[in-house]
Design an enzyme around this catalytic site. Structure first.
Site, PDB file in Angstrom:
ATOM      1  N   LYS A  22       0.708  -0.489  -0.048  1.00 44.77           N
ATOM      2  CA  LYS A  22      -0.441  -0.044  -0.119  1.00 44.77           C
ATOM      3  C   LYS A  22       0.632   1.229  -0.080  1.00 44.77           C
ATOM      4  O   LYS A  22       0.768   2.424  -0.835  1.00 44.77           O
ATOM      5  CB  LYS A  22      -1.167   0.139   1.278  1.00 44.77           C
ATOM      6  N   SER A  23       1.862   1.055   1.074  1.00 45.50           N
ATOM      7  CA  SER A  23       2.451   2.297   1.223  1.00 45.50           C
ATOM      8  C   SER A  23       3.987   2.772  -0.369  1.00 45.50           C
ATOM      9  O   SER A  23       3.421   4.019  -0.691  1.00 45.50           O
ATOM     10  CB  SER A  23       3.811   2.149   2.398  1.00 45.50           C
ATOM     11  N   ARG A  27       2.891   5.805  -3.319  1.00 47.28           N
ATOM     12  CA  ARG A  27       4.065   6.990  -3.702  1.00 47.28           C
ATOM     13  C   ARG A  27       4.812   6.341  -5.152  1.00 47.28           C
ATOM     14  O   ARG A  27       4.591   7.508  -5.966  1.00 47.28           O
ATOM     15  CB  ARG A  27       5.242   6.531  -2.782  1.00 47.28           C
ATOM     16  N   GLY A  92      -4.854   8.445   4.598  1.00 46.21           N
ATOM     17  CA  GLY A  92      -4.378   9.254   5.418  1.00 46.21           C
ATOM     18  C   GLY A  92      -2.396   9.716   4.624  1.00 46.21           C
ATOM     19  O   GLY A  92      -2.392  10.519   4.678  1.00 46.21           O
ATOM     20  N   ARG A 120      -8.519  13.318  11.963  1.00 46.42           N
ATOM     21  CA  ARG A 120      -7.399  12.464  12.107  1.00 46.42           C
ATOM     22  C   ARG A 120      -5.771  13.652  11.927  1.00 46.42           C
ATOM     23  O   ARG A 120      -6.539  14.828  11.275  1.00 46.42           O
ATOM     24  CB  ARG A 120      -7.125  11.621  11.192  1.00 46.42           C
ATOM     25  N   SER A 165       7.537   9.705  12.522  1.00 47.03           N
ATOM     26  CA  SER A 165       6.368   9.126  11.088  1.00 47.03           C
ATOM     27  C   SER A 165       6.839   9.528   9.446  1.00 47.03           C
ATOM     28  O   SER A 165       7.486  10.375   8.200  1.00 47.03           O
ATOM     29  CB  SER A 165       5.007  10.108  11.198  1.00 47.03           C
ATOM     30  N   ASP A 313       1.818  -0.673  12.082  1.00 41.77           N
ATOM     31  CA  ASP A 313       0.484  -1.229  11.637  1.00 41.77           C
ATOM     32  C   ASP A 313       0.309  -2.835  11.874  1.00 41.77           C
ATOM     33  O   ASP A 313      -0.604  -2.821  11.582  1.00 41.77           O
ATOM     34  CB  ASP A 313       0.495  -0.659   9.822  1.00 41.77           C
ATOM     35  N   LYS A 340      -4.896   6.711  14.518  1.00 41.68           N
ATOM     36  CA  LYS A 340      -4.978   5.792  13.432  1.00 41.68           C
ATOM     37  C   LYS A 340      -6.242   5.992  12.883  1.00 41.68           C
ATOM     38  O   LYS A 340      -7.127   6.224  13.261  1.00 41.68           O
ATOM     39  CB  LYS A 340      -4.485   4.894  13.138  1.00 41.68           C
ATOM     40  N   ARG A 344      -6.953   2.640  17.938  1.00 39.37           N
ATOM     41  CA  ARG A 344      -7.118   1.074  17.967  1.00 39.37           C
ATOM     42  C   ARG A 344      -6.351   0.910  19.468  1.00 39.37           C
ATOM     43  O   ARG A 344      -6.580  -0.021  19.775  1.00 39.37           O
ATOM     44  CB  ARG A 344      -5.179   1.608  17.121  1.00 39.37           C
TER      45      ARG A 344
HETATM   46  C1  S3P Z   1       2.504   4.980   5.962  1.00 40.79           C
HETATM   47  C2  S3P Z   1       3.181   4.977   7.157  1.00 40.79           C
HETATM   48  C3  S3P Z   1       2.871   5.062   8.490  1.00 40.79           C
HETATM   49  C4  S3P Z   1       1.756   3.717   8.845  1.00 40.79           C
HETATM   50  C5  S3P Z   1       0.690   4.137   7.530  1.00 40.79           C
HETATM   51  C6  S3P Z   1       1.712   4.746   5.776  1.00 40.79           C
HETATM   52  C7  S3P Z   1       3.116   5.318   5.251  1.00 40.79           C
HETATM   53  O1  S3P Z   1       2.415   6.204   8.930  1.00 40.79           O
HETATM   54  O2  S3P Z   1       0.958   4.010   9.844  1.00 40.79           O
HETATM   55  O3  S3P Z   1      -0.335   3.138   7.121  1.00 40.79           O
HETATM   56  O4  S3P Z   1       3.090   5.001   3.593  1.00 40.79           O
HETATM   57  O5  S3P Z   1       3.893   6.148   5.074  1.00 40.79           O
HETATM   58  P1  S3P Z   1       2.776   7.227  10.472  1.00 40.79           P
HETATM   59  O6  S3P Z   1       3.863   8.285   9.184  1.00 40.79           O
HETATM   60  O7  S3P Z   1       2.302   8.924  10.808  1.00 40.79           O
HETATM   61  O8  S3P Z   1       3.529   5.994  11.100  1.00 40.79           O
END
Ligand code: S3P
Length: 430
Positions: A22-23, A27, A92, A120, A165, A313, A340, A344
């Site tokens: 997902k991350s 990107r 987010g 959030r 983060s 996560d 989150k 959570r």
């Molecule tokens: C993410 C970073 C994390 C993670 C989120 C995805 C990302 O959050 O919990 O699910 O893709 O950069 P934080 O940057 O708030 O720690």
């Protein structure tokens, strides 16, 4: 699908791939949109969060062709002003990264999301972006979305990141691309570095020192032509946990992303007693390989602040493991869990109590006395949070009665095929 009931099962065997990370998918889409030329992205995650990013890319002027998990994005090398508010839905990562990407793009854009996302914290990106000259307004002085990003000229600066983060770090790196001069980010702790690994693929230069990342503005991004997204280690965590808990449990996950900022859960599985074997087969731009796991009796663990970023996560599914393990598990330094998709920590307390487990809520974590055997089972509320729904599913491997997941459709946010894969591996079978 709104509620799903899973009967206890004693066997869980999964061999295969999981959907794309997902991350990395978020990107890859955003960088492909911002770059000049056509980028083919294979293995992309098709889920509600990442499809929201695809929609945003189109609204900002990119051409998108989608064929299953193969996505082709043609970017113009710049961002076009959107004609309507941009809907980030539940994502987010999207809202925070897009705020950075739009901050110096010279356009007016409004970012909004669902009820959960608009509650959030966004001040964590808005404040540091403002220190580069961004003009971003939002509810409560910019602490919450909807956010309005106004055209602004950014100037590079030294920015201490306010918290560990990856979303905040990435937001600033994307903004820094459009700033005059150099931006230097200082990190409090290491977090997933997908953005730093992908930017050079798109032709950007950045310097990574110890605890510092520097990037000069005014760089053009060029498509690398092709990118492959590895499997999502956070998706894999639910299947590995189910296999670890089953009486007869085994998993082998192929083509899995093994970014060191994401593999903390594998270390914890080992610490708890599972047999885990990791083979890294490729390194560039992301480490990718195979993870094999064989079930063994599990015991509790103690985790602190330093370990949290690499498994943030995975803490919901870790709580599921801890509820079934022998002995005490204590997690601290994880107050981020409260902001989150839902709070959570309190959602996990509700989950534990619903199935007859013990759970002590701490301001920044939790303490669980493991049942060392079978939980009762019962109805668990997901609170609309995909990871709570999937953590609850894992509990069914160790319950006497079925586990019912209320609001199970929330898995569509990140892992729409979850229940299908879970059942095919033996989960939910009486
Ligand atoms: C993410 C970073 C994390 C993670 C989120 C995805 C990302 O959050 O919990 O699910 O893709 O950069 P934080 O940057 O708030 O720690």
């Amino acid at each position: 699908m709104s509620d799903v009931s899973l009967a206890p099962a004693s066997r869980f065997c999964f061999v295969g791939r999981v959907p794309g990370d997902k991350s990395i998918t978020h990107r890859a889409y955003l960088l492909a949109m911002r770059a000049e030329g056509e980028t083919r992205i294979d293995g992309a995650l098709r889920a509600r969060d990442t499809d929201a990013t695809l929609g945003l890319c189109q609204a900002l002027g990119a051409t998108v062709r989608a064929d299953g998990d193969r996505i082709v994005i043609t970017g113009q090398g710049q961002v076009q002003e959107p004609s309507a508010p941009l809907d980030c839905m539940n994502a987010g990562t999207l809202m925070r990264l897009a705020s950075g990407m739009l901050a110096g793009a010279g356009v007016l854009a409004v970012l909004s999301g669902d009820e959960s996302l608009n509650a959030r914290p966004m001040g964590r990106v808005v404040q540091p972006l403002r220190s580069l000259g961004a003009r971003i307004e939002g509810r409560d002085g910019g602490r919450f979305a909807p956010l309005a990003v106004l055209p602004a000229r950014l100037t590079g600066a030294r920015v201490p990141l306010p918290l560990p983060s990856a979303q905040v770090k990435s937001s600033l790196l994307l903004a820094a691309l459009d700033a005059d001069g150099e931006t230097a980010l200082t990190e409090l702790a290491k977090t997933r570095d997908h953005t730093e690994r992908l930017l050079p693929y798109f032709g950007a230069k950045l310097h990574i020192g110890s605890g510092e990342i520097r990037l000069s503005g005014g760089q053009r991004l060029r498509s690398p032509g092709h990118l492959r997204v590895p499997g999502d280690s956070s998706h894999a965590a639910f299947l590995l946990a189910a296999a670890a808990l089953a009486q007869n449990g085994e998993a082998e996950i192929l083509d899995l992303g093994l970014n060191p900022g994401r593999t903390g859960f594998l270390d914890v599985l080992r610490k708890m007693g599972a047999e885990v074997e990791v083979t890294v087969l490729a390194q560039d731009p992301e480490p990718v390989g195979t993870v094999r796991l064989r079930a063994a009796p599990l015991h509790g663990v103690t985790l602190g602040e330093g370990e949290v970023p690499a498994l943030i996560d995975e803490l919901p599914v870790l709580a599921a493991l801890a509820l079934c393990a022998e002995g005490r598990t204590e997690v601290r330094g994880a107050a981020e869990l409260r902001v989150k998709e839902t709070d959570r920590i309190s959602a996990l307390r509700a989950m534990a109590h619903a199935v007859g487990g013990s759970f002590e809520e701490l301001p920044d974590g939790f303490v669980i006395e493991g049942s060392g055997g079978r939980l009762r089972g019962g109805a668990v509320e997901s609170f609309g949070d995909h990871r709570i729904a999937m953590a609850a599913a894992v509990l069914s491997l160790r319950s006497r009665e079925p586990v019912e997941i209320l609001g199970a459709e929330s898995v569509a946010v990140s892992f729409p095929e979850f229940f299908e894969i879970f059942r095919a591996a033996g989960g939910g079978a009486a």
